[in-house]
Each structure stands twice: as structure tokens, then as C-alpha cells.
Design an enzyme around this catalytic site. Structure first.
Site, PDB file in Angstrom:
ATOM      1  N   PRO A   2       0.897  -1.381   0.289  1.00  0.00           N
ATOM      2  CA  PRO A   2       0.321   0.069  -0.154  1.00  0.00           C
ATOM      3  C   PRO A   2       0.840   1.595   0.159  1.00  0.00           C
ATOM      4  O   PRO A   2       2.172   1.712   0.395  1.00  0.00           O
ATOM      5  CB  PRO A   2      -1.037  -0.104   1.167  1.00  0.00           C
ATOM      6  CG  PRO A   2      -0.905  -1.720   1.422  1.00  0.00           C
ATOM      7  CD  PRO A   2       0.703  -1.859   1.017  1.00  0.00           C
ATOM      8  N   GLU A   3       0.513   2.117  -1.239  1.00  0.00           N
ATOM      9  CA  GLU A   3       1.199   3.564  -1.029  1.00  0.00           C
ATOM     10  C   GLU A   3       0.492   4.682  -0.352  1.00  0.00           C
ATOM     11  O   GLU A   3      -0.856   4.258   0.115  1.00  0.00           O
ATOM     12  CB  GLU A   3       1.388   3.503  -2.679  1.00  0.00           C
ATOM     13  CG  GLU A   3       1.936   2.790  -2.863  1.00  0.00           C
ATOM     14  CD  GLU A   3       2.260   2.642  -4.885  1.00  0.00           C
ATOM     15  OE1 GLU A   3       2.305   4.148  -4.976  1.00  0.00           O
ATOM     16  OE2 GLU A   3       2.623   2.172  -5.960  1.00  0.00           O
ATOM     17  N   HIS A 100      -5.089 -15.564  10.466  1.00  0.00           N
ATOM     18  CA  HIS A 100      -3.857 -14.687  10.504  1.00  0.00           C
ATOM     19  C   HIS A 100      -4.417 -12.765  11.039  1.00  0.00           C
ATOM     20  O   HIS A 100      -3.541 -11.803  10.850  1.00  0.00           O
ATOM     21  CB  HIS A 100      -3.445 -14.249   8.894  1.00  0.00           C
ATOM     22  CG  HIS A 100      -2.859 -15.271   8.317  1.00  0.00           C
ATOM     23  ND1 HIS A 100      -1.447 -16.517   8.799  1.00  0.00           N
ATOM     24  CD2 HIS A 100      -3.225 -16.100   7.298  1.00  0.00           C
ATOM     25  CE1 HIS A 100      -1.318 -16.825   8.005  1.00  0.00           C
ATOM     26  NE2 HIS A 100      -2.411 -17.164   6.907  1.00  0.00           N
ATOM     27  N   ARG A 119       0.726 -12.092   4.973  1.00  0.00           N
ATOM     28  CA  ARG A 119       2.478 -12.742   4.856  1.00  0.00           C
ATOM     29  C   ARG A 119       3.610 -12.166   5.938  1.00  0.00           C
ATOM     30  O   ARG A 119       4.790 -11.740   6.118  1.00  0.00           O
ATOM     31  CB  ARG A 119       2.754 -11.331   3.591  1.00  0.00           C
ATOM     32  CG  ARG A 119       2.116 -12.071   2.498  1.00  0.00           C
ATOM     33  CD  ARG A 119       2.829 -11.529   0.891  1.00  0.00           C
ATOM     34  NE  ARG A 119       1.589 -11.626  -0.107  1.00  0.00           N
ATOM     35  CZ  ARG A 119       1.596 -11.336  -1.283  1.00  0.00           C
ATOM     36  NH1 ARG A 119       2.908 -10.525  -1.354  1.00  0.00           N
ATOM     37  NH2 ARG A 119       0.749 -11.306  -2.326  1.00  0.00           N
TER      38      ARG A 119
END
Length: 283
Positions: A2-3, A100, A119
Site C-alpha cells: 500500500p502506498e 492471520h 505474509r
């Protein structure tokens, strides 16, 4: 990853459920993500009121009422999801816990904030609010591209005598914070600047024009809820939509969208990252 627009979108989505609200209980379900969680993080969060949510670059910062700040980085696949918000901002009931769900914040207003990260490249830390700007992750950051410190003079000074490609310079978080691969590609297309052009060879006039273009691209992306390519979701679980407006990113081999241009979008690899551009439009 994400930016800035994606992180800003998540921050805005979290604000109605978190800002001014006490964390009734914090559950920390593993000892670490990218690095170990701070000692006693669950205890230090439980019972604390979130005074303010803010964003710095690609980090979300939650200032707490006892002088600590929770720093959050989404990493490659991290999501901050809101459920059960009594204000009606979110329609989702509390979901069944997933494998998760690494950190869960049960808010006193009935909302639940879940940090899910398959991840595990995301991160959380607790730091002293008064000294947040000197934290090792924040102290090295350049000005915010949507803030007053990002202006033509700053960018011209940063580009001066730089022999590196302009794409690499704009991705340098010390020069401008929060920009990533997607939005640099899109901004350079609008500015008609080739991504491999040496930053120090670009005229002052063209650099000046790049500043408002960067602001416009980021602003439009935020309004569209960011870009969903793989894992990104907004805080309510919905996708972002700016990817439908890409002019170049991910469009290799497709026709350029610029009026009157017959070129096609090309891709090159720069420092291990794909750069997309139109050779006809960008010089």
C-alpha cells in the site's frame, strides 16, 4: 505494498470507530510480525483512549491518552478491518476469527479493529508521542507530498545535479515521503517525463509542473479509495477503485490514452521495479 493513498484511505476509515474511543481490550495473538511487538503491548493498549489518528508517509499513527503512540505499517498484505461499528459507518457483523488475525482491538463503542496479515511483513510499535518524529522509521522521512513543505523549490533542490533516474529520486522517501511505484508512474506520465530521464537534467519549469501533478494524482486516488491490486482493502473491507483510472501502470502493450497519441505503453525494469510509460508522450 500500500502506498500513501491506500494508507490514508484506511486511516480515514478507522477514524469514526477509533478516534476518541477507549480500547476496552487488546488481543495480541503472536509475538511478532516483521519484528517483535513491543513488550507488554496488549497491556499497554488496553484501557487507553485513542486521542487522534494521523498518517505519516505510509504509517498510521494512533496517539493514545497516556503519552504513547501506536505505529502501524500494513506491509505487503496487512489489512485493518472494522466490524460492528455502532455509528452505522460499517454494516459488517464481527466475523469469525481467522488464522492471520494477529492483533485485535475491541473498542468500548462495540467496534472491533482487526489487523490481519497473511505474509506478516506488517509491523506495529509503541513509541513516546512527544518524540515520535525522532523514531528511527520516521526521522528519515522527507516532506509529505500533500503538505506545505513539499513545493517547487524543495523538489528543484532535490533534483539538482542528481544523476539518478527521476523515477528513483521520487521513490526516495528522504526526498518525498509516501510515494510508491504506482503513483510515480502515473505522475510522470501526466508530466510527460520519461522515468529513466536523469533528474538533474530536467528543466526547472518541468520540475515545477510535477509538484501539482503529484498532488492531483494522490488526491484523485484517495477520493477513489486507493488502488486494489492484490491484497488491499479499505477499513470496511471494500476494494479501492483508482486502478480503473491508471493511464500507464500495469498497461504494458495497451494503447496510450493520451489524446491523439498512437503509442503503446511500455515497461522497463528500474532497480528491480517495473516502470510503465509511453515512449511517444514521455521524453
Amino acid at each position: 505494498m500500500p502506498e500513501l493513498p491506500e494508507v490514508e484511505t484506511v486511516k480515514r476509515g478507522l477514524t469514526p470507530a477509533m478516534e476518541g474511543v477507549v480500547i476496552a481490550q487488546a488481543d495480541v495473538n503472536r509475538p511478532n510480525l516483521r519484528w517483535p511487538f513491543p513488550q507488554d503491548m496488549a497491556r499497554r493498549l488496553t484501557g487507553r483512549r485513542v486521542e487522534r489518528l494521523r498518517r505519516r508517509s505510509k504509517y498510521i499513527l494512533a496517539d493514545l491518552d497516556h503519552g504513547e503512540t501506536l505505529l502501524i505499517h500494513l506491509g505487503m498484505s496487512g489489512r485493518m478491518l472494522v466490524s460492528g461499528d455502532p455509528l452505522g459507518q460499517f454494516v459488517h457483523d464481527h466475523p469469525t476469527p481467522e488464522k492471520h488475525d494477529h492483533v485485535v482491538l475491541h473498542m468500548a463503542n462495540g467496534a472491533r479493529i482487526t489487523f490481519n496479515d497473511p505474509r506478516r511483513f506488517g509491523a506495529m510499535d509503541l513509541l513516546e508521542t512527544a518524540k515520535a518524529d525522532s523514531h528511527k522509521l520516521l526521522a528519515v522521512l522527507g516532506p509529505e507530498p500533500l503538505g506545505n513543505d513539499f513545493h517547487e523549490d524543495h523538489l528543484n533542490r532535490a533534483f539538482e545535479k542528481k544523476n539518478s533516474p527521476v523515477k528513483s529520486v521520487l521513490l526516495d522517501q528522504r526526498i518525498v515521503s509516501g510515494l510508491g511505484n504506482i503513483y510515480v508512474c502515473e505522475a510522470l506520465f501526466r508530466a510527460k517525463i520519461h522515468p529513466a530521464r536523469k533528474a538533474g537534467k530536467i528543466s526547472k519549469q518541468r520540475v515545477n509542473g510535477l509538484v501539482p501533478i503529484i498532488r492531483d494524482v494522490l488526491g484523485e486516488a484517495i477520493e477513489a479509495g486507493g488502488s486494489s491490486l492484490r491484497d488491499f482493502r479499505q477499513a470496511d473491507g471494500e476494494l479501492g477503485y483508482f486502478q480503473h483510472s491508471f493511464d500507464v501502470y500495469g498497461r504494458e502493450g495497451k494503447a496510450c490514452r493520451a489524446a491523439g497519441c498512437r503509442g503503446v505503453i511500455r515497461r522497463i525494469v528500474q532497480s528491480g521495479r517495473s516502470s510503465f510509460y509511453c515512449a511517444q508522450c514521455q521524453r
